[in-house]
Design a protein around this motif. Structure first.
Motif, PDB file in Angstrom:
ATOM      1  N   ILE A 253      39.204  41.758  44.210  1.00 61.44           N
ATOM      2  CA  ILE A 253      39.825  42.824  45.090  1.00 61.44           C
ATOM      3  C   ILE A 253      40.280  44.035  44.539  1.00 61.44           C
ATOM      4  CG2 ILE A 253      41.685  43.096  46.877  1.00 61.44           C
ATOM      5  CD1 ILE A 253      41.322  40.164  47.659  1.00 61.44           C
ATOM      6  N   ASP A 256      46.808  45.801  44.123  1.00 63.02           N
ATOM      7  CA  ASP A 256      47.368  46.549  45.720  1.00 63.02           C
ATOM      8  C   ASP A 256      48.036  47.864  45.095  1.00 63.02           C
ATOM      9  OD1 ASP A 256      47.166  44.152  47.661  1.00 63.02           O
ATOM     10  OD2 ASP A 256      48.646  43.129  46.122  1.00 63.02           O
ATOM     11  N   ARG A 300      42.478  48.774  44.379  1.00 62.82           N
ATOM     12  CA  ARG A 300      41.879  47.997  45.651  1.00 62.82           C
ATOM     13  C   ARG A 300      41.733  49.112  46.566  1.00 62.82           C
ATOM     14  NH1 ARG A 300      44.695  47.636  50.122  1.00 62.82           N
ATOM     15  NH2 ARG A 300      46.871  46.826  49.983  1.00 62.82           N
TER      16      ARG A 300
END
Length: 396
Positions: A253, A256, A300
């Motif tokens: 992913i 963040d 991501r």
């Protein structure tokens, strides 16, 4: 007084210069008790920042005792204060929004045209950091004049050692703002490029703001070990491919949030970085921007990128397509130090934030040139150099 002065690339000298004087009613004169060499000072040392002049006094991380005040100062003689590296008036449009590093009045009018030509608007004044930022004398000296002393300095409680609070002047608020700009949410994975002082405070701040995982990226083993003290996972980019490692660690992913705490002198034998170094050495470019490129590529989709790192000029090979297609957010800028000082001082006093772990060397001010050489050449051993005016006399 004695002060550290700049005379060109890798040429800094301790010299006797004129003592500072009160020039404005809001001024104060501070007798320096501790001053530090910042990673940003190495950009000056390496000759990357324009508009430096021979004889400029360096230093923007300092604290000390108030020894003289103007009629408009709110400080009192004898108080111990930490001084923000950003110089802000407290009254302009931007200061009213607590955007202190964008102050319209901290940079004298005679210097504002330089930054306006480069950046579209003049920047705030900074201590000891070129004439583009005001030409102010810095605090790697025995004394310093502090403009707008009724706005910037924060008074230190009695009995608190310099080492605990000195970094309120710059790198602690900078690491905190970096984490705040990353908009960290509980459970986030945050990647931090660079385990220098700002990067390490970003790691510490990210955990305090609720990050579940922080991944610290560097190639100096000692600095990576310091990041591990706070619970960070680490990537040594000389031993692993950073992008591939981040994808594996995050299940494909990506982090963040990504924080670039490296800046314009990125290290590493990467194709883009080598090209940047060639361009810089032949005056065809300025900054080496490998870390911010990598942060954008690794972040991501829909993530956030925070960039406390210093960049000075124009860049190429910027992954604008990836930035747009992934829907990323980027926040950056010089630190609004004054905004964060009260809360961070409280956090230090309550034991929530430790700053003393960072100090690796303490030297007399007279040995400042040696301190610069050490910090520049031995970054795995030297994490922070604190200079003490008069230390040699005290030791004697």
């Amino acid at each position: 007084m004695r002060a550290l002065t700049w005379h060109g690339k890798h040429d800094v000298r301790i010299e006797t210069v004129d003592d500072p004087e009160i020039l404005n009613p809001r001024d104060a004169i501070i007798k320096i008790s501790s001053t530090a060499i910042c990673g940003s000072d190495l950009h000056l040392y390496d000759g990357y920042i324009p508009t430096m002049q021979a004889g400029d006094i360096l230093g923007h991380e300092f604290m000390g005792e108030v020894v003289e005040v103007g009629a408009g100062s709110t400080l009192r003689k004898g108080q111990r204060v930490v001084v923000p590296f950003t110089i802000a008036c407290g009254n302009c449009y931007h200061c009213g929004k607590q955007q202190y590093s964008a102050c319209d009045n901290g940079n004298p009018a005679d210097n504002q045209d330089i930054a306006q030509t480069l950046y579209g608007h003049p920047m705030s004044g900074l201590f000891g950091y070129s004439h583009m930022t005001g030409g102010y004398a810095g605090g790697q000296a025995e004394f310093v004049r502090v403009p707008f002393s009724d706005v910037g300095p924060i008074v230190v409680p009695e009995g608190v050692e310099d080492d605990r609070v000195l970094f309120l002047s710059d790198i602690l608020p900078t690491g905190w703002q970096a984490a705040e700009y990353a908009q960290i949410e509980p459970g986030d994975t945050v990647a931090v490029w660079g385990c220098g002082p700002v990067g390490l405070f970003s790691v510490q701040s990210a955990f305090l703001m609720g990050a579940e995982r922080v991944i610290a990226i560097d190639h100096f083993p000692h600095r990576l070990e310091l990041a591990k003290r706070f619970g960070a996972e680490t990537i040594n980019f000389e031993e692993s491919q950073t992008y591939e490692a981040l994808m594996e660690m995050t299940g494909g992913i990506g982090p963040d949030a990504c924080i670039d705490a490296v800046g314009l002198e990125a290290h590493g034998f990467f194709v883009d970085n080598i090209i940047d170094q060639i361009k810089a050495s032949t005056f065809l470019g300025t900054d080496r921007t490998h870390s911010i490129r990598q942060a954008i590529i690794a972040c991501r989709k829909g993530g956030r990128v925070s960039m406390p790192a210093v960049y000075g000029g124009f860049v190429d090979k910027f992954p604008l397509g990836a930035f747009m297609e992934k829907g990323l957010t980027l926040r950056t800028g010089q630190t609004h130090v004054q905004r964060y000082l009260p809360a961070l001082l409280n956090a230090i006093m309550e034991g929530k934030i430790d700053t003393t772990f960072l100090i690796s060397h303490r030297l007399p001010l007279e040995q400042a040139p040696e301190g610069y050489r050490m910090f520049h050449d031995k970054q795995d051993e030297v994490t922070k150099v604190v200079l003490k005016p008069g230390l040699d006399r005290i030791a004697a």
